[in-house]
Structure formats: structure tokens, C-alpha cells
Enzyme design. Structure first.
Site, PDB file in Angstrom:
ATOM      1  CE  LYS A 114      -4.468  -1.509   1.568  1.00 18.31           C
ATOM      2  NZ  LYS A 114      -5.602  -1.306   2.432  1.00 18.31           N
ATOM      3  CE  LYS A 198      -6.462  -6.605  -0.874  1.00 20.74           C
ATOM      4  NZ  LYS A 198      -7.208  -6.515   0.332  1.00 20.74           N
ATOM      5  CE  LYS A 201     -13.862  -1.954   0.975  1.00 21.01           C
ATOM      6  NZ  LYS A 201     -12.750  -1.869   1.920  1.00 21.01           N
TER       7      LYS A 201
HETATM    8  N1  AQP Z   1      -9.902  -9.669  -2.897  1.00 21.22           N
HETATM    9  C1  AQP Z   1     -10.263 -10.215  -1.742  1.00 21.22           C
HETATM   10  N2  AQP Z   1     -10.468 -11.532  -1.631  1.00 21.22           N
HETATM   11  C2  AQP Z   1     -10.853 -12.101  -0.453  1.00 21.22           C
HETATM   12  N3  AQP Z   1     -11.076 -11.378   0.658  1.00 21.22           N
HETATM   13  C3  AQP Z   1     -10.890 -10.050   0.591  1.00 21.22           C
HETATM   14  N4  AQP Z   1     -11.020  -9.067   1.503  1.00 21.22           N
HETATM   15  C4  AQP Z   1     -10.719  -7.873   0.937  1.00 21.22           C
HETATM   16  N5  AQP Z   1     -10.382  -8.051  -0.347  1.00 21.22           N
HETATM   17  C5  AQP Z   1     -10.475  -9.385  -0.589  1.00 21.22           C
HETATM   18  C6  AQP Z   1     -11.434  -9.297   2.876  1.00 21.22           C
HETATM   19  O1  AQP Z   1     -12.535  -8.422   3.159  1.00 21.22           O
HETATM   20  C7  AQP Z   1     -12.456  -8.007   4.522  1.00 21.22           C
HETATM   21  C8  AQP Z   1     -12.592  -6.517   4.599  1.00 21.22           C
HETATM   22  O2  AQP Z   1     -11.472  -5.925   3.953  1.00 21.22           O
HETATM   23  P1  AQP Z   1     -11.272  -4.358   4.067  1.00 21.22           P
HETATM   24  O3  AQP Z   1     -12.194  -3.683   3.166  1.00 21.22           O
HETATM   25  O4  AQP Z   1     -11.343  -3.957   5.472  1.00 21.22           O
HETATM   26  O5  AQP Z   1      -9.788  -4.109   3.660  1.00 21.22           O
HETATM   27  P2  AQP Z   1      -8.906  -4.603   2.492  1.00 21.22           P
HETATM   28  O6  AQP Z   1      -8.517  -6.018   2.710  1.00 21.22           O
HETATM   29  O7  AQP Z   1      -7.788  -3.650   2.409  1.00 21.22           O
HETATM   30  O8  AQP Z   1      -9.868  -4.535   1.249  1.00 21.22           O
HETATM   31  P3  AQP Z   1      -9.727  -3.693  -0.033  1.00 21.22           P
HETATM   32  O9  AQP Z   1     -10.901  -3.894  -0.892  1.00 21.22           O
HETATM   33  O10 AQP Z   1      -8.394  -3.985  -0.675  1.00 21.22           O
HETATM   34  O11 AQP Z   1      -9.793  -2.222   0.510  1.00 21.22           O
HETATM   35  P4  AQP Z   1      -8.877  -1.011   0.230  1.00 21.22           P
HETATM   36  O12 AQP Z   1      -8.754  -0.933  -1.234  1.00 21.22           O
HETATM   37  O13 AQP Z   1      -9.617   0.142   0.827  1.00 21.22           O
HETATM   38  O14 AQP Z   1      -7.583  -1.298   0.925  1.00 21.22           O
HETATM   39  C9  AQP Z   1     -11.131  -8.519   5.089  1.00 21.22           C
HETATM   40  O15 AQP Z   1     -11.377  -9.676   5.851  1.00 21.22           O
HETATM   41  C10 AQP Z   1     -10.344  -8.864   3.862  1.00 21.22           C
HETATM   42  O16 AQP Z   1      -9.436  -9.931   4.100  1.00 21.22           O
END
Ligand code: AQP
Length: 334
Positions: A114, A198, A201
Site C-alpha cells: 500500500k 487482489k 476497493k
Molecule cells: N480480494 C479479496 N479476496 C478475499 N477477501 C478479501 N477481503 C478484501 N479483499 C479481498 C477481505 O474483506 C475483509 C474486509 O477488507 P477491508 O475492506 O477492510 O480491507 P482490504 O482487505 O484492504 O480490502 P480492499 O478492498 O483492498 O480495501 P482497500 O482498497 O480500501 O484497501 C477482510 O477480511 C479482507 O481480508
């Protein structure tokens, strides 16, 4: 609330929740609430580790609550609340900042991903985020944490912090060592544009993900544009493992259709990816669009969502304060 098994997990209010959040976390949240006491938190303090516009952050908190409810979380069964509303999270995070080691944080791969190439410009919050995550879990003495595979390393750190706290303050077994609950099949849903990244968002291209609020038309366009492979669908996993985009589409299909991957390959081998895409579009539309409609409906009554957060905060705060009082005593603050 029983002290035996307790589930805690959080979701960042950073925008539209997507298929990765749904298959990696939310579906598991819902099935766990049938068998265990569960606490689900909208982790707005984590979201702030990368800049968020203030109004967007507020809106996204309610959107995340609506997504929780639309996928089946029940506020009468699970505690649903906002992280910043319970001050114990930041207080315990500070105490754990003093337990956690810089060497441990330096190994966190999500920070490296990140922060990108210019780490000097990343926020300090982003760097110490895993300590706050440990505080979120340990504040409630949670024993189980449903997460996607991307959070496995942070969970291991939470266990190390819990163990060191228990040793340093001579209180064996005070903090339970939390166990990750990671879905077996689709633990990491990948981007539709790049099967090595992965689904996220914060990825710029909306074509990289299926959002829970996408319409049938949007889902259909995104699946059509998703990267796959120029050859036909293979008949064995070994070949598929070298084709991450194709593997991702087949994994998603297998998870939603509830057929194991070998069976899906048996049915589909030799066919063009356009066939898989057509079947996958049908499945996604029937699984995701009802959720999206429900989210939109729930968002039209913000007062109802705020009321759920308020009640959840009251319940969470009671558990948090009870545990935090003992922590303050153990470390010598009172
Ligand atoms: N691609 C993914 N596959 C499986 N699980 C996922 N999670 C996130 N992306 C995937 C799981 O969703 C939960 C909430 O995640 P989060 O939104 O708190 O944070 P993140 O993992 O950082 O998700 P994003 O979408 O990548 O958000 P941004 O872009 O804002 O950083 C967690 O249990 C995560 O494992």
C-alpha cells in the site's frame, strides 16, 4: 455474553464493497453468527490510514452497515458498530504499540504494497495499522477472526502481540491467541484485470472488480471484459495454475455454484472462456444484484442504520471497558 468462543472482524469503510469482501469475509460473517457470539465492526480509524474525504468517510460507514445487513447480518444476533465510537480501541492500540516490535511491523507485506515505492510519504498510521487491528481483536478477547487470506499475516502479528503481552505482564492466557478463519476455496478473489493482484476497493479501474451495488448490466460488461485466456479451458489444475486470470474466474464460478473446482473443470474443459463467462454472469447476477438492491433500499433510511450503530456501540463498549480496566491494572496505569 459467553466468554468462550467469540468472533470479531472489521471492514474498512473505503467505498463500495466488492465480490472479494463478500466471498472472503461477509459470507463467513453471516454463517458464523448462527453458531457463535459475533462482533462486526466498521473500522473507520483504519480507513483513515489513507486520506479519506470527511463526508465520504461518513457516507461509507453507513454504506458498509447497509452491506452488512443486506448480506444477512442480523443486529439482534451480532453486535454491529463503528470503531471510533468505542474509545477503548485507540487506548489499547497505544498500549500494544509499546508491546509490538518495529522488526515485526517491518515484515508486513500489506504496508509495502500500500505504501508503494515512496515509503517515506506513507502515513505513520498505515505503518502501525496492524497494531490497531490487534487492539480491535484483543479488546474483546476474541478467539476467532474471519478474514480473507490477505489478512493472515496481520492475524499472526496479533497472536505475537497477545503472546508477548501475556509474557511481559505475567498473565498467561489473559489474551487468547486469535485464530484466523479463512475461507478454504476462495480466500483471495483476484482483480478481473490482473490475476496476480487482489480485487480491491482502491484499485483505479472499476472494471477490476464486481461491486455489490453493480447492476446486472454492469456485471455483464465487467465479466465480458475480464481477462481470461486465448486457449480453451484446460482439463487439469496444473495447467490452470499458470493462468491466474482464468483460475480466478473458475474459482469464483466454483464458489458461487458450490461445485468443487475439479467438477467445474470436468464440465467446462475444452470449451471457450466465453461459455464460462456467460454462465458466470448468470450466477453473479442472481447472487449479487438482490444484495445491491437491498443495500440501496437500506441506505434510504439513514436513521435506521445510525440507530443500529448506536445500539451496537453501547453493547461493544460494555465488553471493551470491562476488559480494558483489567489491562490498565495489569500494565500499571491504575
Ligand atoms: N480480494 C479479496 N479476496 C478475499 N477477501 C478479501 N477481503 C478484501 N479483499 C479481498 C477481505 O474483506 C475483509 C474486509 O477488507 P477491508 O475492506 O477492510 O480491507 P482490504 O482487505 O484492504 O480490502 P480492499 O478492498 O483492498 O480495501 P482497500 O482498497 O480500501 O484497501 C477482510 O477480511 C479482507 O481480508
Amino acid at each position: 455474553m459467553s466468554k468462550k468462543k467469540l468472533v470479531f472482524s472489521g471492514v474498512q469503510p473505503t467505498g463500495n464493497l466488492h465480490l472479494g469482501n463478500y466471498l472472503g469475509a461477509l459470507k463467513n460473517f453471516v454463517s458464523l453468527q448462527k453458531e457463535m457470539n459475533c462482533i462486526y465492526c466498521v473500522v473507520d480509524l483504519h480507513a483513515m490510514t489513507t486520506f479519506q474525504k470527511p463526508q465520504a468517510l461518513k457516507d461509507n460507514v453507513l454504506e458498509t452497515v447497509a452491506s452488512f445487513l443486506a448480506t444477512g447480518l442480523d443486529p439482534n444476533k451480532s453486535i454491529i458498530f463503528k470503531q471510533s465510537a468505542v474509545p477503548g480501541h485507540t487506548e489499547l492500540a497505544w498500549i500494544l504499540n509499546c508491546v509490538s516490535r518495529i522488526g515485526w511491523l517491518n515484515r508486513m507485506t500489506q504496508f509495502k504494497d500500500k505504501a508503494g515505492s515512496d515509503k517515506e510519504k506513507a502515513s505513520v498510521g498505515l505503518y502501525i495499522y496492524p497494531n490497531l487491528m490487534a487492539a480491535d481483536i484483543l479488546l474483546y478477547k476474541a478467539t476467532h477472526v474471519p478474514v480473507g487470506a490477505d489478512q493472515k499475516q496481520h492475524l499472526e502479528l496479533s497472536r505475537d502481540i497477545a503472546q508477548k503481552f501475556n509474557n511481559d505482564f505475567d498473565c498467561k492466557d489473559f489474551f487468547p491467541l486469535p485464530q484466523p478463519l479463512i475461507p478454504k476455496n476462495v480466500s483471495r478473489v483476484m482483480s478481473l484485470r490482473d490475476g496476480t493482484k487482489k480485487m480491491s476497493k482502491s484499485e483505479d479501474s472499476d472494471y477490476s472488480r464486481i461491486n455489490l451495488k453493480d447492476t446486472a448490466d454492469e456485471i455483464s460488461k465487467k465479466v465480458k471484459k475480464a481477462k481470461s485466456d486465448s486457449e480453451e479451458i484446460p482439463d487439469n489444475l496444473k495447467i490452470l495454475e499458470k493462468k491466474p486470470e482464468a483460475l480466478n474466474l473458475l474459482n469464483i464460478y466454483s464458489e458461487i455454484s458450490k461445485e468443487n473446482l475439479e467438477k467445474v473443470l470436468n464440465e467446462m474443459s475444452g470449451k471457450e472462456y466465453s461459455f464460462l463467462k456467460m454462465k458466470l454472469t448468470e450466477l453473479l447476477i442472481s447472487e449479487i444484484t438482490p444484495v445491491g438492491k437491498e443495500i440501496k433500499k437500506l441506505l434510504s433510511d439513514r436513521a435506521h442504520l445510525e440507530q443500529i450503530l448506536k445500539k451496537g456501540k453501547e453493547k461493544a463498549n460494555i465488553i471493551a471497558e470491562e476488559n480494558l480496566k483489567i489491562v490498565r491494572e495489569k500494565v500499571g496505569l491504575i
